[in-house]
Design an enzyme around this catalytic site. Sequence first.
Site, PDB file in Angstrom:
ATOM      1  N   TYR A  56       0.704  -1.093   0.013  1.00  0.00           N
ATOM      2  CA  TYR A  56      -0.098   0.096   0.065  1.00  0.00           C
ATOM      3  C   TYR A  56       0.616   1.395   0.007  1.00  0.00           C
ATOM      4  O   TYR A  56       1.769   1.089   0.651  1.00  0.00           O
ATOM      5  CB  TYR A  56      -0.982   0.550   1.092  1.00  0.00           C
ATOM      6  N   CYS A  57       0.405   2.670  -0.229  1.00  0.00           N
ATOM      7  CA  CYS A  57       1.051   3.511  -0.392  1.00  0.00           C
ATOM      8  C   CYS A  57      -0.034   4.901   0.321  1.00  0.00           C
ATOM      9  O   CYS A  57      -0.380   4.628   1.061  1.00  0.00           O
ATOM     10  CB  CYS A  57       1.737   3.951  -1.657  1.00  0.00           C
ATOM     11  N   ARG A  58       0.124   5.449  -0.440  1.00  0.00           N
ATOM     12  CA  ARG A  58      -0.610   6.474  -0.002  1.00  0.00           C
ATOM     13  C   ARG A  58      -2.614   6.447   0.201  1.00  0.00           C
ATOM     14  O   ARG A  58      -2.945   7.619   0.931  1.00  0.00           O
ATOM     15  CB  ARG A  58      -0.450   8.793  -0.328  1.00  0.00           C
ATOM     16  N   GLY A  59      -2.938   6.116  -0.873  1.00  0.00           N
ATOM     17  CA  GLY A  59      -4.410   5.974  -1.333  1.00  0.00           C
ATOM     18  C   GLY A  59      -4.361   5.482  -2.693  1.00  0.00           C
ATOM     19  O   GLY A  59      -3.663   5.427  -3.420  1.00  0.00           O
ATOM     20  N   CYS A  92      -2.423   7.190  -6.248  1.00  0.00           N
ATOM     21  CA  CYS A  92      -0.793   7.232  -5.648  1.00  0.00           C
ATOM     22  C   CYS A  92      -0.235   5.729  -6.333  1.00  0.00           C
ATOM     23  O   CYS A  92      -0.738   4.729  -6.634  1.00  0.00           O
ATOM     24  CB  CYS A  92      -0.500   7.123  -4.023  1.00  0.00           C
TER      25      CYS A  92
END
Lengths: 224, 224
Positions: free
Chosen positions: A182-185, A188
Amino acid sequence: MPNSIDNKRRQKETLYQFFAHIGKALSNPHRLELVDLLTQAPRTVEELAAVAHMSIANTSQHLQRLKQARLVLDEREGVYIRYRLADDAVARLWQELRAVTEQQMAEVRDALDAYRDRRYEFEQISMAELRQRLQNGDVVLIDVRPEVEYAAGHISGALSFPLEDMAQRLNSLPPDLPVVAYCRGPYCVLADQALALLTGRGRQVARLEEGVWEWQQAGYVLSD
Amino acid sequence: MPNSIDNKRRQKETLYQFFAHIGKALSNPHRLELVDLLTQAPRTVEELAAVAHMSIANTSQHLQRLKQARLVLDEREGVYIRYRLADDAVARLWQELRAVTEQQMAEVRDALDAYRDRRYEFEQISMAELRQRLQNGDVVLIDVRPEVEYAAGHISGALSFPLEDMAQRLNSLPPDLPVVAYCRGPYCVLADQALALLTGRGRQVARLEEGVWEWQQAGYVLSD
DNA sequence: TTAGAATTCAAGTATTCTATTGAATAATGT
DNA sequence: ACATTATTCAATAGAATACTTGAATTCTAA
């Protein structure tokens, strides 16, 4: 007395101007990107400028604008000045803005599909399912954002594997288990890029579309 | 390949421009007033222009802008064109915008106190208490908004007493009971003015600060 | 005092905004 | 078909704002 009526009108105008002022602060793509970045972690001007690919002067200007609208706060830290979101309400506002935009404008989908062009190559996993599988221990969760953001708060149980130096650290990933990134949402690309790298090595992968903020909003646990 | 990186940047920019576009639509006081009015009831251009004290052409322009951002929809109705909010998400966005503004900027309080200068003369009543007392039947609730808005939906049990023709209808108010008035919400003066009129007649009064939308958000019942 | 971080300033360009016209369009009722 | 009414469109003018950049300035820590 028409005067008092005019007066009332003026006062109403004044009131609505405040709201419009916040609207204006949210009317520039660069500023929104800054808000989005600050959703992940507090940062200095220098850092923000680097991540958002803007000149420092320009970044500072935009930050001033946001600060004037009280959407962000700044705090001196030695020689640096660190900015943060003023309040969680700002994150909510940003989230509602994205929600409306996405819902209202089909073009956003297209723009998103163009930006995250490998989006559909990877299986998606829901927050609920991820949480379940984390408890079972039959999955590895990696946070591929820069370390600053991981440090500012991450999903409980996630390992920090910043995309930047992922290539060198591939071996330190627990073998065999499927990997969720996962990352920023949803807006992203970092996680997509990480997953592309991993499938290249034959790993089984999935993406969590949500970011840390959404995870927390959903009532799940974070660590810092 | 620097080209593909430039490309990604451009795509990201495109994406954020969509969000900024909605922000821009929300960056003008007149437009926000229109949104606020549409929160209460769908209306024609003519009606909106009258209530917001704007020229029809100008109102139409602003509505076009909102329509282009997909925040409102229009629908032909005979010779008129009636506008409505595109979605409840828009109302939520507007509500978050107000919440942030109010929280972030102390000046808003001042502007509000100036606009609603009799605000503190009247007792306030909470939604929960009002609901209780409505059930007990020991209070009269009046909706002092224009009839169109009452017709589009009102708090269950409220009587329609538009401020405009209140003076003539004072006698038809059930006597003796205390009166609670509400209008569009905390940024609306109508209820204050109605209460001023009533206290002049010696009635016992209180104001519900919330409007219909908030009432419904809180899970209480409406009628139409 | 010096170096580095951040802000401010000045400047120019570009863009955008609002409010106004008068013409054009679309639906209605006769 | 025609006149009527509501709304939009197109075009405009002028004002106001906005964005970006590079240089100058302020502030902090050492």
